[in-house]
Design a protein around this motif. Sequence first.
Motif, PDB file in Angstrom:
ATOM      1  N   VAL A  34      54.113  57.069  15.881  1.00 45.92           N
ATOM      2  CA  VAL A  34      54.765  58.217  16.517  1.00 45.92           C
ATOM      3  C   VAL A  34      54.003  59.485  16.129  1.00 45.92           C
ATOM      4  O   VAL A  34      53.428  59.566  15.042  1.00 45.92           O
ATOM      5  N   ARG A  65      54.420  63.306  15.291  1.00 47.31           N
ATOM      6  CA  ARG A  65      55.474  64.235  14.858  1.00 47.31           C
ATOM      7  C   ARG A  65      54.918  65.657  14.938  1.00 47.31           C
ATOM      8  O   ARG A  65      54.004  66.003  14.196  1.00 47.31           O
ATOM      9  N   CYS A 118      59.282  64.203  18.494  1.00 52.59           N
ATOM     10  CA  CYS A 118      58.805  62.965  17.871  1.00 52.59           C
ATOM     11  C   CYS A 118      58.536  61.997  19.027  1.00 52.59           C
ATOM     12  O   CYS A 118      59.469  61.528  19.677  1.00 52.59           O
ATOM     13  N   LEU A 143      58.941  55.204  19.205  1.00 52.44           N
ATOM     14  CA  LEU A 143      60.082  55.680  18.404  1.00 52.44           C
ATOM     15  C   LEU A 143      61.114  54.566  18.224  1.00 52.44           C
ATOM     16  O   LEU A 143      61.590  53.991  19.196  1.00 52.44           O
ATOM     17  N   ASP A 144      61.462  54.287  16.982  1.00 50.47           N
ATOM     18  CA  ASP A 144      62.503  53.293  16.728  1.00 50.47           C
ATOM     19  C   ASP A 144      63.767  54.003  16.246  1.00 50.47           C
ATOM     20  O   ASP A 144      63.847  55.226  16.240  1.00 50.47           O
ATOM     21  N   GLY A 196      63.220  56.551  13.420  1.00 47.91           N
ATOM     22  CA  GLY A 196      62.690  57.838  13.907  1.00 47.91           C
ATOM     23  C   GLY A 196      63.759  58.646  14.607  1.00 47.91           C
ATOM     24  O   GLY A 196      63.849  59.864  14.443  1.00 47.91           O
ATOM     25  N   MET A 197      64.609  57.959  15.389  1.00 42.06           N
ATOM     26  CA  MET A 197      65.683  58.655  16.112  1.00 42.06           C
ATOM     27  C   MET A 197      66.660  59.279  15.124  1.00 42.06           C
ATOM     28  O   MET A 197      67.069  60.430  15.275  1.00 42.06           O
ATOM     29  N   ARG A 240      67.348  62.314  22.912  1.00 44.09           N
ATOM     30  CA  ARG A 240      66.309  61.329  23.204  1.00 44.09           C
ATOM     31  C   ARG A 240      65.950  61.430  24.681  1.00 44.09           C
ATOM     32  O   ARG A 240      66.841  61.463  25.530  1.00 44.09           O
ATOM     33  N   ASP A 266      63.419  59.490  26.698  1.00 42.20           N
ATOM     34  CA  ASP A 266      62.469  58.482  27.203  1.00 42.20           C
ATOM     35  C   ASP A 266      62.285  58.620  28.711  1.00 42.20           C
ATOM     36  O   ASP A 266      61.184  58.393  29.241  1.00 42.20           O
ATOM     37  N   SER A 278      58.613  56.329  23.819  1.00 43.78           N
ATOM     38  CA  SER A 278      59.918  56.983  23.810  1.00 43.78           C
ATOM     39  C   SER A 278      59.807  58.261  22.972  1.00 43.78           C
ATOM     40  O   SER A 278      58.814  58.441  22.243  1.00 43.78           O
ATOM     41  N   ALA A 279      60.798  59.116  23.084  1.00 42.62           N
ATOM     42  CA  ALA A 279      60.680  60.407  22.405  1.00 42.62           C
ATOM     43  C   ALA A 279      62.046  61.030  22.167  1.00 42.62           C
ATOM     44  O   ALA A 279      63.015  60.741  22.873  1.00 42.62           O
TER      45      ALA A 279
END
Lengths: 372, 206
Positions: free
Chosen positions: A92, A94, A121, A125-126, A129-130, A285, A287, A298-299
């Motif tokens: 990811v 950052r 981020c 992203l998992d 991270g979220m 989030r 995505d 994803s973000a």
Amino acid sequence: MENHNRSTNIPEESILPEEQLLFRLRNLYRRYGYRMYRMSKFEKYEFYAGNKDFLASDRIITFHDTDGELLALKPDVTLSIVKSAQFRPLQVERLFYQENVYRPFGSAGHFREMLQCGLECIGDLDYYGMFEVLFLAEQSLRAVSEDSVLSFSHLGLLKGLFRKLGVGEAVQMQLLSLIAARNLHELTALFAARGWENSLLQDLQALLGLSCTLAQLPQALQALSLSWAEEDVLEELRLLALLSRHTEDRALFDFSVINDLHYYNGLVFQGFIRGISEKILSGGRYDSLLRRMDKKGSAAGFAVYLGLLEQQRKPQTEPEPVHLLYDGNSDLEAVWERADGLRNQGKLICVERNVSDDSEPAEDLRKEVRHA
Amino acid sequence: MLNIALPKGRLGERVYSMLRQAGYGCPAIEQPDRRLVFENEETGVRYFWVKPLDVTIYVERGAADLGIAGKDILLENRPDLYELLDLKTGICRMCVAGPAGFQDDRSRMLRAATKFPHIAAEYYARLSRDVELIKLNGSIELAPILGLSDVIVDIVETGKTLAENGLVVLDTVCPISARLVANQTAYRFLRKEIDTLTAKLQEEIG
């Protein structure tokens, strides 16, 4: 004795609250591995025109470049960051920023320049991270004020409900605006007019009435027995709730927190502080935005609207400097040394030529004023 | 302490009466004087009278936690507020009205006079009707009589004013009534107090 910022040796009163906050936020984001991202004040207009729904307003300040190309003063930061993001598996990116944006604010809808600070981020992203993004949003809000509330929801819950109702986009928009306004009376009328199941209306009422922390949320949702809630959403909330047990977990579930479903999915959140009438933080989030911009991954991210802090700041009066006067007969080197010496004692010194009477000897203006 | 913006006039007085019945009375407001702010520490409320059009501005900008606003104002100005309750008072309709026997000629642009251009624009957009909106600030019924517009989009309570000017309701745009609105930040910090007041008012409405 004046208060000084130890690291910079700058008197605290010389730093505006927004500037102090910027230092704190930058420090916070760097501690979590975020790198500062700088960008231009403007982009090609067509870039924003293609993503108008993502912006808080479709009104954008435009101007022509010297070659005739239509440019726009940046109304948003996220789009520019996403544009340049590169997807790398299991990684990811950052990034944090502090930028001015230009768009209409408030009910009058006039354009304003607004300082905002935030982070993005982006990548693979998992849930960890979220959760980190949500945690940093909460920490950012607390850096602004301890007297704050971070409200969050999960758009997956809404999507599950829409699937159950089998409604198209126009009705989804109607439902979203009623939920965002906590307008239960018109939701009730809409359900009656459409002949939708009353149990679904009761679920909506229960969700709008629910206020609990992330750690408490899985159990609270289980108690509501939402038959239409999708398992992957509930599983994500369970995993995030587990992580939240390692924090103070002060964010509160609020089903009225909504963001555009074309761009946002998953967790969304808004921050409020006492004394400021509108949300000072917004994020989630997104995505779906990446998909619309042909990006993989994803973000998640958020922005803190630092410009709004001016609402809360009481009017301040600038400290009056001591005026050191010199005249045509003065030794300028001596004046310089005198002024420097006084500044080194911590005084604010403004050196000026005494134009009222060049024959008078140089002195502190405060004495001169008294003589006058 | 809950700060509540009441609209000056009959509607505000009716809603204050409902609030008093719900346990949020304030004896000072019932005294005939020219003050604008009234407080009752015992019931935890501070009322202030403001122009009906300004209620949503006071609430949206946080000067008031709660306010009473007509649905017409909410639809026209679209403030970012919570709309917590339909107070079922101040009931009327937003209507399209025109001369008796009016027939819309769709081969030409329709001219509609209104105080509510956003509501009117949204209504005609739903019908895909090409329309020229003429923003007026009052005496809307005069517009079709003098040929300024073909129709009007305005609030109709009893229809008496329309009838006296030879106009009839052609369509209903939406029902209108007074709503309890809340500032979003205030709701988060005073949720318990606001939910309690809303529930008590709901009981009064029945």
